[in-house]
Design a protein around this motif. Structure first.
Motif, PDB file in Angstrom:
ATOM      1  N   PHE A 175       4.257   9.582   9.819  1.00 21.58           N
ATOM      2  CA  PHE A 175       5.689   9.268   9.723  1.00 21.58           C
ATOM      3  C   PHE A 175       6.355   9.249  11.096  1.00 21.58           C
ATOM      4  O   PHE A 175       7.565   9.392  11.222  1.00 21.58           O
ATOM      5  CB  PHE A 175       6.378  10.304   8.828  1.00 21.58           C
ATOM      6  N   SER A 191       6.473   6.794  13.395  1.00 18.46           N
ATOM      7  CA  SER A 191       7.122   5.548  13.814  1.00 18.46           C
ATOM      8  C   SER A 191       7.532   4.753  12.584  1.00 18.46           C
ATOM      9  O   SER A 191       7.011   4.980  11.487  1.00 18.46           O
ATOM     10  CB  SER A 191       6.185   4.720  14.702  1.00 18.46           C
ATOM     11  N   LYS A 192       8.439   3.807  12.766  1.00 18.33           N
ATOM     12  CA  LYS A 192       8.939   3.025  11.641  1.00 18.33           C
ATOM     13  C   LYS A 192       7.832   2.186  11.001  1.00 18.33           C
ATOM     14  O   LYS A 192       7.732   2.105   9.776  1.00 18.33           O
ATOM     15  CB  LYS A 192      10.087   2.133  12.097  1.00 18.33           C
ATOM     16  N   VAL A 193       7.023   1.553  11.841  1.00 21.74           N
ATOM     17  CA  VAL A 193       5.951   0.693  11.316  1.00 21.74           C
ATOM     18  C   VAL A 193       4.931   1.527  10.545  1.00 21.74           C
ATOM     19  O   VAL A 193       4.537   1.182   9.424  1.00 21.74           O
ATOM     20  CB  VAL A 193       5.263  -0.067  12.468  1.00 21.74           C
ATOM     21  N   LEU A 221       5.389   4.480   9.257  1.00 23.13           N
ATOM     22  CA  LEU A 221       6.049   5.045   8.078  1.00 23.13           C
ATOM     23  C   LEU A 221       6.069   4.049   6.932  1.00 23.13           C
ATOM     24  O   LEU A 221       5.755   4.391   5.782  1.00 23.13           O
ATOM     25  CB  LEU A 221       7.475   5.467   8.440  1.00 23.13           C
ATOM     26  N   LEU A 222       6.441   2.803   7.223  1.00 23.10           N
ATOM     27  CA  LEU A 222       6.512   1.770   6.188  1.00 23.10           C
ATOM     28  C   LEU A 222       5.138   1.524   5.573  1.00 23.10           C
ATOM     29  O   LEU A 222       4.996   1.462   4.345  1.00 23.10           O
ATOM     30  CB  LEU A 222       7.065   0.476   6.780  1.00 23.10           C
ATOM     31  N   ARG A 223       4.109   1.424   6.396  1.00 27.92           N
ATOM     32  CA  ARG A 223       2.760   1.176   5.888  1.00 27.92           C
ATOM     33  C   ARG A 223       2.248   2.363   5.075  1.00 27.92           C
ATOM     34  O   ARG A 223       1.580   2.180   4.056  1.00 27.92           O
ATOM     35  CB  ARG A 223       1.820   0.888   7.058  1.00 27.92           C
ATOM     36  N   THR A 224       2.567   3.558   5.514  1.00 28.22           N
ATOM     37  CA  THR A 224       2.145   4.758   4.788  1.00 28.22           C
ATOM     38  C   THR A 224       2.786   4.813   3.407  1.00 28.22           C
ATOM     39  O   THR A 224       2.123   5.094   2.407  1.00 28.22           O
ATOM     40  CB  THR A 224       2.512   6.021   5.587  1.00 28.22           C
ATOM     41  N   LEU A 225       4.085   4.521   3.344  1.00 26.43           N
ATOM     42  CA  LEU A 225       4.787   4.556   2.064  1.00 26.43           C
ATOM     43  C   LEU A 225       4.274   3.479   1.113  1.00 26.43           C
ATOM     44  O   LEU A 225       4.188   3.701  -0.100  1.00 26.43           O
ATOM     45  CB  LEU A 225       6.295   4.398   2.290  1.00 26.43           C
ATOM     46  N   ILE A 226       3.928   2.320   1.665  1.00 25.94           N
ATOM     47  CA  ILE A 226       3.380   1.243   0.827  1.00 25.94           C
ATOM     48  C   ILE A 226       2.038   1.663   0.234  1.00 25.94           C
ATOM     49  O   ILE A 226       1.786   1.473  -0.971  1.00 25.94           O
ATOM     50  CB  ILE A 226       3.233  -0.054   1.644  1.00 25.94           C
TER      51      ILE A 226
END
Length: 336
Positions: free
Chosen positions: A217, A219-221, A223-228
């Motif tokens: 979590f 970085s933004k990129v 974080l987004l991939r992890t949540l997906i």
């Protein structure tokens, strides 16, 4: 309610009928399943961290012992509270075994063989489903089924003398000589010649920093991939196990439905092996999700137009096509 009532209606003695999880208490069946998967969740976190601390091999062995104790004790659970508590530990140990074994298989081979090592384990999972279906068909009593399947856990204890520790984990802990000994043994089996000293200051990076969970979590990129990925895991697991655990609610023979559901795993795993490197992770992942979604939506038409005689067979085919898609998606998550 008297258990003999259920024995007259069904030749199979399940845990639900033995502890009277029927009528007003039928919701307790779902609660028991929920607590089992709560154990899977806790086991994934606990044994994941434990394998980084004490090693893959020791963690796998701890999972084996916990599985053996909890599954055998489950057959003599005196009440519902004890039953669901033991089911929690069964789920935790199952998660520990699967995750740790998968990590070991990935870390023992090079990048070019990881596809085969990873999906090879999936075939044995499918074989296990077929074996359980065959045992259940012949035994028809959940306690004896539990005891028979628990015997395999006792055989796992012999793995201590056959499965090596992960060389990658040993290297990360600075235990270079132990890692080299394992690699030399593997080279001897594969008839490959390695230098006496495999690692030196030039080939070994001694300043490797250990990753932390919260780095996902950072970085933004990322974080987004992890949540997906988290969301996809949740959806696939919910649907896969939802379908697998409810094949008994379909019409027709309960055992045949379960076995067919297990057979679907073989072509799905094979297709992953054949297409993963050709189509790429992303394309195959999205395509399998679409295939599963279409299969699930098609079950609506079996209810509307299938009729009483054909509805079960068509519905089973569509559900299996949906599970087929979810199996492909499930296989994509591990390489990710």
């Amino acid at each position: 309610m008297d258990i003999s009532v259920f024995q007259m209606e069904c030749s199979f003695r399940s845990s639900s009928t033995m502890i009277n999880l029927v009528c007003d208490d039928v919701y307790l069946q779902s609660l028991a399943s929920m607590l089992f998967f709560a154990g899977v969740l806790v086991g994934a976190f606990f044994f994941g961290f434990l394998s980084d601390k004490i090693g893959r091999k020791k963690t796998l062995y701890v999972s084996f012992i916990l599985m053996l104790i909890s599954t055998v004790a489950l057959t003599w659970a005196p009440n519902y509270a004890a039953f669901v508590s033991l089911r929690f530990f069964v789920g935790a140990s199952a998660s520990g075994i699967f995750i740790t074994a998968y990590i070991i298989s990935m870390e023992l081979v090079g990048p070019s063989k990881r596809l085969w090592a990873g999906f090879g384990s999936m075939y044995f999972f499918a074989i296990g489903l077929l074996v359980v279906g065959g045992i259940a068909y012949g035994v028809r009593d959940w306690k004896y089924i539990e005891l028979i399947t628990s015997c395999s856990c006792a055989a796992y204890l012999l793995y201590w003398w056959f499965i090596p520790e992960s060389p990658r984990w040993l290297i990360s802990k600075g235990r270079i000589q132990e890692a080299e000994a394992i690699l030399h043994k593997a080279a001897k089996v594969n008839k490959v010649t390695l230098p006496e000293k495999i690692f030196d200051k030039d080939t070994l990076n001694t300043k490797v920093t250990e990753g932390k969970l919260w780095d996902l979590f950072s970085s933004k990129v990322l974080l987004l991939r992890t949540l997906i990925i988290f969301f996809n895991w949740m959806v696939v697991s919910m649907v896969y196990y939802g379908l697998s655990l409810n094949t008994g609610n379909l019409g027709g023979d309960f055992y045949l439905n379960f076995i067919i559901s297990g057979l679907v795993e073989f072509p799905a795993d094979t297709l992953c092996i054949l297409l993963l490197n050709r189509l790429g992770r992303k394309n195959l992942h999205c395509g399998s999700m679409l295939l599963g979604g279409i299969g699930c939506l098609c079950t609506i038409f079996t209810v509307l137009y299938g009729g009483d005689g054909r509805c079960c067979n068509i519905d089973l085919r569509n559900i299996d096509s949906y599970k087929y898609g979810q199996l492909l998606t499930n296989g994509m998550h591990f390489p990710y």
